[in-house]
Design a protein around this motif. Structure first.
Motif, PDB file in Angstrom:
ATOM      1  N   ALA A  74       0.831  -1.199   0.000  1.00  0.00           N
ATOM      2  CA  ALA A  74       0.000   0.000   0.000  1.00  0.00           C
ATOM      3  C   ALA A  74       0.872   1.258   0.000  1.00  0.00           C
ATOM      4  N   PHE A  75       1.965   1.233   0.737  1.00  0.00           N
ATOM      5  CA  PHE A  75       2.898   2.360   0.752  1.00  0.00           C
ATOM      6  C   PHE A  75       3.481   2.575  -0.651  1.00  0.00           C
ATOM      7  N   MET A  76       3.859   1.495  -1.306  1.00  0.00           N
ATOM      8  CA  MET A  76       4.398   1.601  -2.660  1.00  0.00           C
ATOM      9  C   MET A  76       3.353   2.159  -3.626  1.00  0.00           C
ATOM     10  N   VAL A 105       9.789   9.534   1.709  1.00  0.00           N
ATOM     11  CA  VAL A 105      10.633   9.889   2.854  1.00  0.00           C
ATOM     12  C   VAL A 105       9.855  10.555   3.988  1.00  0.00           C
ATOM     13  N   THR A 106       8.537  10.644   3.872  1.00  0.00           N
ATOM     14  CA  THR A 106       7.739  11.228   4.947  1.00  0.00           C
ATOM     15  C   THR A 106       7.657  10.225   6.102  1.00  0.00           C
ATOM     16  N   PRO A 107       8.185  10.568   7.265  1.00  0.00           N
ATOM     17  CA  PRO A 107       8.246   9.597   8.365  1.00  0.00           C
ATOM     18  C   PRO A 107       6.902   9.006   8.777  1.00  0.00           C
ATOM     19  N   ALA A 108       5.874   9.823   8.875  1.00  0.00           N
ATOM     20  CA  ALA A 108       4.570   9.297   9.308  1.00  0.00           C
ATOM     21  C   ALA A 108       4.028   8.274   8.320  1.00  0.00           C
ATOM     22  N   LEU A 109       4.237   8.494   7.051  1.00  0.00           N
ATOM     23  CA  LEU A 109       3.776   7.541   6.040  1.00  0.00           C
ATOM     24  C   LEU A 109       4.642   6.283   6.045  1.00  0.00           C
ATOM     25  N   ALA A 110       5.949   6.461   6.230  1.00  0.00           N
ATOM     26  CA  ALA A 110       6.841   5.300   6.245  1.00  0.00           C
ATOM     27  C   ALA A 110       6.535   4.383   7.427  1.00  0.00           C
TER      28      ALA A 110
END
Length: 125
Positions: A74-76, A105-110
């Motif tokens: 989902a992140f990809m 590179v957004t930490p919350a999303l990663a």
């Protein structure tokens, strides 16, 4: 204007590889343990999460990599969708690539893409 597939997919795959490689470096998050327990007692009406997340968590067994794989995918997908949004707003290949990198590179999303939680599915969906 076409989507800059090559750099956008490169960012998406690189982010996916990093999340997958790091997914087994530490133990379960408390929510992941909760989803595994709830998944052992399936029901269609949970007040605090959708029913498929616990069912998948129970089916994944003890593999952290397998448990966290849907979140990584989902992140990809979010990387690609962000680049497509930049394209629809008139951005060229460079803007699409920068947008994809910004998502990656957004930490919350990663973190959302690294743990099995409904959060990343909510953001991408």
């Amino acid at each position: 204007m076409p989507l800059a597939w090559r750099p956008v997919l490169a960012v998406s795959v690189a982010a996916g590889v990093v999340l997958t490689v790091l997914s087994a470096r530490y133990g379960y998050h408390r929510d992941e343990l909760y989803f595994r327990v709830v998944g052992a007692h399936p029901a269609w009406g949970y007040p605090d999460q959708p029913p498929l997340v616990p069912l998948y968590a129970a089916a994944a067994g003890g593999s952290l990599v397998l448990l966290r794989l849907p979140s990584t995918l989902a992140f990809m997908a979010g990387v690609v969708l962000t680049a497509q949004t930049a394209r629809e707003m008139g951005g060229g290949p460079r803007a699409q690539t920068v947008a994809a990198l910004a998502w990656a590179v957004t930490p919350a999303l990663a973190v959302g893409g690294h743990l099995m939680q409904p959060t990343i599915f909510d953001v991408v969906g």
